[in-house]
Design a protein around this motif. Structure first.
Motif, PDB file in Angstrom:
ATOM      1  N   SER A  33       0.790  -1.235   0.000  1.00  0.00           N
ATOM      2  CA  SER A  33       0.000   0.000   0.000  1.00  0.00           C
ATOM      3  C   SER A  33       0.817   1.277   0.000  1.00  0.00           C
ATOM      4  N   SER A  34       1.953   1.292   0.671  1.00  0.00           N
ATOM      5  CA  SER A  34       2.720   2.537   0.754  1.00  0.00           C
ATOM      6  C   SER A  34       3.752   2.669  -0.361  1.00  0.00           C
ATOM      7  N   PHE A  35       3.788   1.692  -1.272  1.00  0.00           N
ATOM      8  CA  PHE A  35       4.701   1.766  -2.409  1.00  0.00           C
ATOM      9  C   PHE A  35       4.005   2.470  -3.582  1.00  0.00           C
ATOM     10  N   ILE A  36       4.791   2.958  -4.521  1.00  0.00           N
ATOM     11  CA  ILE A  36       4.246   3.780  -5.595  1.00  0.00           C
ATOM     12  C   ILE A  36       3.122   3.066  -6.337  1.00  0.00           C
ATOM     13  N   TRP A  37       3.379   1.847  -6.773  1.00  0.00           N
ATOM     14  CA  TRP A  37       2.353   1.132  -7.532  1.00  0.00           C
ATOM     15  C   TRP A  37       1.181   0.728  -6.639  1.00  0.00           C
ATOM     16  N   GLY A  38       1.473   0.429  -5.357  1.00  0.00           N
ATOM     17  CA  GLY A  38       0.427  -0.001  -4.446  1.00  0.00           C
ATOM     18  C   GLY A  38      -0.562   1.096  -4.130  1.00  0.00           C
ATOM     19  N   VAL A  39      -0.057   2.321  -3.951  1.00  0.00           N
ATOM     20  CA  VAL A  39      -0.949   3.428  -3.624  1.00  0.00           C
ATOM     21  C   VAL A  39      -1.881   3.728  -4.799  1.00  0.00           C
ATOM     22  N   TRP A  40      -1.424   3.470  -6.008  1.00  0.00           N
ATOM     23  CA  TRP A  40      -2.255   3.692  -7.195  1.00  0.00           C
ATOM     24  C   TRP A  40      -3.500   2.794  -7.147  1.00  0.00           C
ATOM     25  N   HIS A  41      -3.310   1.532  -6.753  1.00  0.00           N
ATOM     26  CA  HIS A  41      -4.442   0.605  -6.671  1.00  0.00           C
ATOM     27  C   HIS A  41      -5.361   0.948  -5.501  1.00  0.00           C
ATOM     28  N   ASP A  42      -4.791   1.349  -4.373  1.00  0.00           N
ATOM     29  CA  ASP A  42      -5.629   1.749  -3.239  1.00  0.00           C
ATOM     30  C   ASP A  42      -6.473   2.973  -3.578  1.00  0.00           C
ATOM     31  N   ALA A  43      -5.877   3.917  -4.318  1.00  0.00           N
ATOM     32  CA  ALA A  43      -6.599   5.130  -4.684  1.00  0.00           C
ATOM     33  C   ALA A  43      -7.808   4.817  -5.556  1.00  0.00           C
ATOM     34  N   LYS A  44      -7.697   3.800  -6.389  1.00  0.00           N
ATOM     35  CA  LYS A  44      -8.843   3.418  -7.223  1.00  0.00           C
ATOM     36  C   LYS A  44     -10.002   2.943  -6.358  1.00  0.00           C
ATOM     37  N   PHE A  45      -9.710   2.151  -5.349  1.00  0.00           N
ATOM     38  CA  PHE A  45     -10.769   1.678  -4.455  1.00  0.00           C
ATOM     39  C   PHE A  45     -11.449   2.854  -3.758  1.00  0.00           C
ATOM     40  N   VAL A  46     -10.653   3.800  -3.264  1.00  0.00           N
ATOM     41  CA  VAL A  46     -11.216   4.947  -2.559  1.00  0.00           C
ATOM     42  C   VAL A  46     -12.043   5.814  -3.507  1.00  0.00           C
ATOM     43  N   ALA A  47     -11.533   6.049  -4.708  1.00  0.00           N
ATOM     44  CA  ALA A  47     -12.292   6.857  -5.672  1.00  0.00           C
ATOM     45  C   ALA A  47     -13.623   6.191  -6.017  1.00  0.00           C
ATOM     46  N   ASP A  48     -13.617   4.874  -6.183  1.00  0.00           N
ATOM     47  CA  ASP A  48     -14.868   4.155  -6.468  1.00  0.00           C
ATOM     48  C   ASP A  48     -15.834   4.282  -5.298  1.00  0.00           C
ATOM     49  N   HIS A  49     -15.311   4.268  -4.078  1.00  0.00           N
ATOM     50  CA  HIS A  49     -16.166   4.417  -2.900  1.00  0.00           C
ATOM     51  C   HIS A  49     -16.802   5.811  -2.876  1.00  0.00           C
ATOM     52  N   ILE A  50     -16.007   6.827  -3.201  1.00  0.00           N
ATOM     53  CA  ILE A  50     -16.530   8.198  -3.251  1.00  0.00           C
ATOM     54  C   ILE A  50     -17.618   8.310  -4.317  1.00  0.00           C
ATOM     55  N   ALA A  51     -17.389   7.694  -5.470  1.00  0.00           N
ATOM     56  CA  ALA A  51     -18.385   7.747  -6.544  1.00  0.00           C
ATOM     57  C   ALA A  51     -19.684   7.067  -6.121  1.00  0.00           C
ATOM     58  N   THR A  52     -19.569   5.944  -5.444  1.00  0.00           N
ATOM     59  CA  THR A  52     -20.764   5.236  -4.974  1.00  0.00           C
ATOM     60  C   THR A  52     -21.518   6.072  -3.948  1.00  0.00           C
ATOM     61  N   ARG A  53     -20.792   6.690  -3.023  1.00  0.00           N
ATOM     62  CA  ARG A  53     -21.430   7.522  -1.993  1.00  0.00           C
ATOM     63  C   ARG A  53     -22.135   8.718  -2.633  1.00  0.00           C
ATOM     64  N   ARG A  54     -21.548   9.290  -3.684  1.00  0.00           N
ATOM     65  CA  ARG A  54     -22.170  10.424  -4.363  1.00  0.00           C
ATOM     66  C   ARG A  54     -23.519  10.019  -4.956  1.00  0.00           C
ATOM     67  N   ARG A  55     -23.580   8.790  -5.484  1.00  0.00           N
ATOM     68  CA  ARG A  55     -24.843   8.330  -6.072  1.00  0.00           C
ATOM     69  C   ARG A  55     -25.918   8.175  -4.993  1.00  0.00           C
ATOM     70  N   TYR A  56     -25.532   7.711  -3.823  1.00  0.00           N
ATOM     71  CA  TYR A  56     -26.510   7.620  -2.729  1.00  0.00           C
ATOM     72  C   TYR A  56     -26.992   9.004  -2.318  1.00  0.00           C
ATOM     73  N   LEU A  57     -26.058   9.939  -2.185  1.00  0.00           N
ATOM     74  CA  LEU A  57     -26.431  11.285  -1.755  1.00  0.00           C
ATOM     75  C   LEU A  57     -27.303  12.000  -2.790  1.00  0.00           C
TER      76      LEU A  57
END
Length: 424
Positions: A387-411
């Protein structure tokens, strides 16, 4: 006073912030990235001059942009890495605003979102992503008083041997930073003592493959949690001089005196724990376990990779290991500098929301905090070992962005009139 409004505010424009920006853009989410200095500033001004990446260029990067001016198996310099991230920001057209410090984030009363106080004014954001990374506050154990007659500095303030006063150096910490700095000082002719605690010690390369490749094919990068007691174990690995396996016996042969964990200080004398041989043996076991796993993988999959029996041969134990030093009179040994390679602590004092535990650590699951709308990216073990490596943080960020997008649809959801509950 005009208040700027944004859907998602990302704090920090290092690797975590830029990864978030890319995925937020892919999700069509309007956002802003604030950086108090320059993009990837810590790579430029908080690392020593000769630092290179600990992973090869083919691995330590984002999927969308390669290092086009160095060999894929080479190790990029710190300046080249900082330039890479600046180029990546341009590549993805990230909305980065530099020179703006986030001073406080607090929940907006009565409606979703947060009020963000910055050095340039107030911003209201529905979501806030803390992407400031794990290297926020240098940790120096409170052992040696400031008036002890010796210069003390953290590894993040070290630049080169010429920066230090004449005399010997005690380097405390045997992770990647500690071993690389200790070796650089020894090569510059300094008398060096290296205090080594428990550590993992992977081979730089084995059977023609870098250790990052082995961790990938063996699935180790994707381990979801560290083994018990290993949450903060340091990793001794280096990309210096083209990449070499860290070998503490070799460091001793270069003239570096190894000592155990630094335990206490009194009357000008530093005391060390009697654990040096145990710590070296622990690193050896970690090293050999990866070799065993690699050999088993080769045999199981019929890979044509050259055998490397010499990798299992260790040199003789140095005298400083067989006859360890329990204490060191710094003045008598000519020690004029203590260099603390003792890691960092997180500092989220600006985040005034109920998302931190009693030790100031984020409370989250895969970066999704306990307060809806607050997120974390770039922390060790956010979701996996990488997670704290360059390539790892890129994959974690995708999960978080998808979560934000899902929450926006609920709101954004509004019930049709016939299904709304009528007031009694």
């Amino acid at each position: 006073m005009t208040v700027e409004k944004i859907d998602t505010l990302v704090v920090g424009a290092g690797q975590a912030g830029l990864a978030m920006s890319e995925h937020l853009s892919d999700c069509g989410i309007r956002h802003l990235v604030l950086e108090r200095q320059r993009i990837a500033e810590r790579w430029r001004s908080e690392r020593w001059d000769s630092l290179v990446a600990n992973g090869p260029a083919w691995h330590d990067r984002f999927p969308g942009l390669t290092f086009d001016d160095i060999d894929p198996d080479a190790f990029a310099t710190k300046e080249r890495i900082a330039d890479y991230f600046a180029a990546y920001a341009r590549h993805i057209q990230a909305p980065v605003r530099c020179g703006v410090e986030v001073r406080q984030v607090e929940k907006t009363v009565g409606r979703p979102g947060f009020t963000v106080t910055t050095s340039e004014g107030v911003i209201e954001a529905l979501n806030v992503v803390a992407a400031t990374g794990p290297f926020q506050r240098p940790v120096i154990p409170p052992l040696v008083p400031e008036d002890a007659g010796v210069v003390q500095l953290h590894s993040n303030a070290y630049r080169n041997p010429g920066q230090l006063p004449e005399g010997g150096v005690l380097v405390v910490g045997a992770g990647s930073s500690g071993v690389q700095i200790a070796e650089e000082l020894a090569r510059a002719g300094r008398r060096v003592y290296l205090s080594a605690g428990p550590h993992d010690r992977p081979p730089r390369r084995y059977r023609g493959r870098d250790f990052v490749w082995w961790l990938g094919v063996l699935g180790i990068w994707d381990h979801a949690a560290p083994r018990q007691g290993a949450e903060h174990v340091t990793i001794a690995v280096s990309g210096a001089r083209g990449g070499e396996t860290v070998d503490f016996r070799h460091l001793a042969a270069q003239g570096i005196t190894l000592v155990g964990m630094t335990r206490s200080f009194s009357g000008g004398v530093m005391q060390f724990a009697p654990d040096l041989a145990e710590n070296i043996a622990l690193g050896d076991r970690n090293y050999l376990s990866l070799l065993d796993a690699a050999d088993a993988y080769v045999a199981r999959n019929g890979l044509d990779l050259p055998e490397e029996p010499a990798a299992r041969h260790f040199g003789p134990e140095p005298d400083c290991v067989t006859h360890p030093i329990g204490e060191l009179d710094l003045a008598a040994a000519g020690i004029t500098t203590i260099l603390w390679a003792t890691g960092f602590a997180v500092d989220f004092g600006w985040l005034k929301a109920d998302v931190l535990d009693d030790r100031g650590r984020p409370m989250h699951q895969r970066g999704v905090s306990t307060e809806p709308g607050i997120y974390f990216v770039g922390l060790p073990w956010l979701s996996r070992r990488g997670s704290s490596f360059i390539w790892g943080v890129w994959h974690d960020a995708k999960f978080v962005a998808d979560h934000i997008a899902t929450r926006r649809r609920y709101l954004a959801y509004e019930a049709s009139p016939e299904h709304e509950t009528e007031d009694a």
